[in-house]
Design a protein around this motif. Structure first.
Motif, PDB file in Angstrom:
ATOM      1  N   ASP A  83     -47.461  -3.394 -16.237  1.00  0.00           N
ATOM      2  CA  ASP A  83     -46.150  -3.304 -15.582  1.00  0.00           C
ATOM      3  C   ASP A  83     -45.078  -4.045 -16.367  1.00  0.00           C
ATOM      4  N   LEU A  84     -45.460  -5.164 -16.993  1.00  0.00           N
ATOM      5  CA  LEU A  84     -44.503  -5.884 -17.836  1.00  0.00           C
ATOM      6  C   LEU A  84     -44.015  -4.986 -18.968  1.00  0.00           C
ATOM      7  N   ILE A  85     -44.934  -4.257 -19.577  1.00  0.00           N
ATOM      8  CA  ILE A  85     -44.578  -3.363 -20.676  1.00  0.00           C
ATOM      9  C   ILE A  85     -43.736  -2.200 -20.160  1.00  0.00           C
ATOM     10  N   HIS A  86     -44.138  -1.616 -19.031  1.00  0.00           N
ATOM     11  CA  HIS A  86     -43.421  -0.457 -18.490  1.00  0.00           C
ATOM     12  C   HIS A  86     -42.010  -0.835 -18.033  1.00  0.00           C
TER      13      HIS A  86
ATOM     14  N   PRO B 210     -35.688  -4.089 -26.323  1.00  0.00           N
ATOM     15  CA  PRO B 210     -36.943  -4.834 -26.234  1.00  0.00           C
ATOM     16  C   PRO B 210     -37.954  -4.383 -27.283  1.00  0.00           C
ATOM     17  N   ARG B 211     -38.733  -5.350 -27.723  1.00  0.00           N
ATOM     18  CA  ARG B 211     -39.812  -5.024 -28.639  1.00  0.00           C
ATOM     19  C   ARG B 211     -41.059  -5.782 -28.206  1.00  0.00           C
ATOM     20  N   VAL B 212     -42.198  -5.179 -28.484  1.00  0.00           N
ATOM     21  CA  VAL B 212     -43.481  -5.789 -28.180  1.00  0.00           C
ATOM     22  C   VAL B 212     -44.192  -5.985 -29.506  1.00  0.00           C
ATOM     23  N   LEU B 213     -44.758  -7.177 -29.667  1.00  0.00           N
ATOM     24  CA  LEU B 213     -45.456  -7.509 -30.902  1.00  0.00           C
ATOM     25  C   LEU B 213     -46.844  -8.037 -30.588  1.00  0.00           C
ATOM     26  N   LEU B 214     -47.771  -7.735 -31.450  1.00  0.00           N
ATOM     27  CA  LEU B 214     -49.095  -8.331 -31.385  1.00  0.00           C
ATOM     28  C   LEU B 214     -49.194  -9.234 -32.604  1.00  0.00           C
ATOM     29  N   LEU B 215     -49.162 -10.549 -32.365  1.00  0.00           N
ATOM     30  CA  LEU B 215     -49.172 -11.511 -33.461  1.00  0.00           C
ATOM     31  C   LEU B 215     -50.551 -12.123 -33.638  1.00  0.00           C
ATOM     32  N   SER B 216     -50.885 -12.412 -34.869  1.00  0.00           N
ATOM     33  CA  SER B 216     -52.147 -13.064 -35.189  1.00  0.00           C
ATOM     34  C   SER B 216     -51.932 -14.573 -35.221  1.00  0.00           C
ATOM     35  N   THR B 217     -52.868 -15.304 -34.658  1.00  0.00           N
ATOM     36  CA  THR B 217     -52.760 -16.768 -34.692  1.00  0.00           C
ATOM     37  C   THR B 217     -52.782 -17.278 -36.125  1.00  0.00           C
ATOM     38  N   ASP B 218     -53.510 -16.608 -37.015  1.00  0.00           N
ATOM     39  CA  ASP B 218     -53.561 -17.028 -38.421  1.00  0.00           C
ATOM     40  C   ASP B 218     -52.204 -16.909 -39.102  1.00  0.00           C
TER      41      ASP B 218
ATOM     42  N   VAL C  54     -46.440 -10.537 -27.533  1.00  0.00           N
ATOM     43  CA  VAL C  54     -45.081 -11.043 -27.349  1.00  0.00           C
ATOM     44  C   VAL C  54     -44.209  -9.900 -26.861  1.00  0.00           C
ATOM     45  N   ILE C  55     -43.511 -10.127 -25.751  1.00  0.00           N
ATOM     46  CA  ILE C  55     -42.507  -9.178 -25.273  1.00  0.00           C
ATOM     47  C   ILE C  55     -41.168  -9.865 -25.493  1.00  0.00           C
ATOM     48  N   ASP C  56     -40.402  -9.355 -26.443  1.00  0.00           N
ATOM     49  CA  ASP C  56     -39.142  -9.968 -26.853  1.00  0.00           C
ATOM     50  C   ASP C  56     -37.989  -9.094 -26.365  1.00  0.00           C
ATOM     51  N   SER C  57     -37.261  -9.588 -25.367  1.00  0.00           N
ATOM     52  CA  SER C  57     -36.159  -8.823 -24.764  1.00  0.00           C
ATOM     53  C   SER C  57     -34.801  -9.418 -25.103  1.00  0.00           C
TER      54      SER C  57
ATOM     55  N   LEU D 267     -36.733 -15.369 -13.591  1.00  0.00           N
ATOM     56  CA  LEU D 267     -36.470 -16.795 -13.663  1.00  0.00           C
ATOM     57  C   LEU D 267     -35.878 -17.257 -12.343  1.00  0.00           C
ATOM     58  N   PRO D 268     -35.825 -18.558 -12.086  1.00  0.00           N
ATOM     59  CA  PRO D 268     -35.297 -19.050 -10.806  1.00  0.00           C
ATOM     60  C   PRO D 268     -33.914 -18.515 -10.452  1.00  0.00           C
ATOM     61  N   GLY D 269     -33.055 -18.286 -11.428  1.00  0.00           N
ATOM     62  CA  GLY D 269     -31.715 -17.759 -11.166  1.00  0.00           C
ATOM     63  C   GLY D 269     -31.686 -16.262 -10.969  1.00  0.00           C
ATOM     64  N   GLY D 270     -32.832 -15.603 -11.048  1.00  0.00           N
ATOM     65  CA  GLY D 270     -32.901 -14.162 -10.856  1.00  0.00           C
ATOM     66  C   GLY D 270     -32.903 -13.372 -12.151  1.00  0.00           C
ATOM     67  N   GLY D 271     -32.616 -14.020 -13.279  1.00  0.00           N
ATOM     68  CA  GLY D 271     -32.612 -13.316 -14.553  1.00  0.00           C
ATOM     69  C   GLY D 271     -34.008 -13.116 -15.096  1.00  0.00           C
ATOM     70  N   ARG D 272     -34.073 -12.362 -16.177  1.00  0.00           N
ATOM     71  CA  ARG D 272     -35.356 -12.115 -16.836  1.00  0.00           C
ATOM     72  C   ARG D 272     -35.460 -13.000 -18.073  1.00  0.00           C
ATOM     73  N   PRO D 273     -36.657 -13.453 -18.411  1.00  0.00           N
ATOM     74  CA  PRO D 273     -36.816 -14.291 -19.604  1.00  0.00           C
ATOM     75  C   PRO D 273     -36.541 -13.495 -20.875  1.00  0.00           C
ATOM     76  N   ASP D 274     -36.100 -14.199 -21.886  1.00  0.00           N
ATOM     77  CA  ASP D 274     -35.848 -13.559 -23.170  1.00  0.00           C
ATOM     78  C   ASP D 274     -37.152 -13.184 -23.862  1.00  0.00           C
ATOM     79  N   ILE D 275     -38.148 -14.066 -23.740  1.00  0.00           N
ATOM     80  CA  ILE D 275     -39.429 -13.862 -24.417  1.00  0.00           C
ATOM     81  C   ILE D 275     -40.564 -14.139 -23.437  1.00  0.00           C
ATOM     82  N   GLN D 276     -41.553 -13.251 -23.433  1.00  0.00           N
ATOM     83  CA  GLN D 276     -42.753 -13.452 -22.632  1.00  0.00           C
ATOM     84  C   GLN D 276     -43.955 -13.426 -23.574  1.00  0.00           C
TER      85      GLN D 276
END
Length: 191
Positions: free
Chosen positions: A135-138, A38-46, A30-33, A9-18
């Protein structure tokens, strides 16, 4: 291209959710930090955009449509922008709700970064985009968990690429037949 998925983020921090959105697929990543674990989720639009979502959008559209009477043509001309913003806001609130975020308290909303993985960049640089997403996941996971999500990302990128290629082929075929609304020519004789 190396900075394409720089989540700072502009202040140098990392986002909570990507969010990694693949516009032609029925799921998104969804990468939820938020909670240090941290957890990674695969969500269905339905699962996220249910009947309640559509009712909320319809209600907001109705309100936006009728909200002005002083400069009606100007209001109608600007309506697509208003609708786009409304749908985006409602969609984000439904995604955050699905992740357990209380949208009612705006001062406590997490920081969110959205990556839309599609278009010309994906067509031209699919391997670099795939590596950037991995790289985001790693950055959050190590070992077999990161590899498993890396495989999921590779599948999503490949499926999005295949659909885009099919859509592009269809558009070119329509343009050659003159059936495309985007088709144009310098000179045409219809006699």
């Amino acid at each position: 291209m190396e900075q394409l998925f720089n989540p700072q983020l502009p202040g140098g921090g990392r986002p909570d959710i990507q969010l990694c959105i693949f516009p032609h697929l029925p799921e998104f990543l969804v990468i939820d930090s938020r909670e240090g674990n941290p957890r990674v989720l695969l969500l269905s639009t339905d699962d996220v955009f249910d009947e309640e979502f559509y009712r909320a959008v319809e209600s907001e559209f109705s309100e936006a449509l009728r909200s002005s009477s002083e400069f009606l043509f100007s209001h109608f001309i600007n309506l697509p922008i208003t609708i786009e913003e409304t749908v985006r806001d409602i969609a984000m609130s439904f995604i955050l709700d699905r992740l357990g975020v209380q949208v009612d308290q705006e001062d406590e909303l997490p920081s969110v970064v959205v990556y839309v993985v599609s278009g010309g960049a994906l067509a031209a640089h699919a391997k670099k985009i795939l590596e950037g997403l991995k790289d985001l996941i790693h950055a959050s996971f190590k070992g077999s968990e990161a590899d498993r999500w890396g495989d999921t990302i590779a599948d999503l990128v490949e499926r999005e690429t295949v659909i885009m290629q099919k859509l592009n082929e269809r558009q070119v075929a329509e343009a050659f037949k003159g059936d495309s609304p985007d088709y144009f020519t310098l000179w045409e004789s219809r006699n």
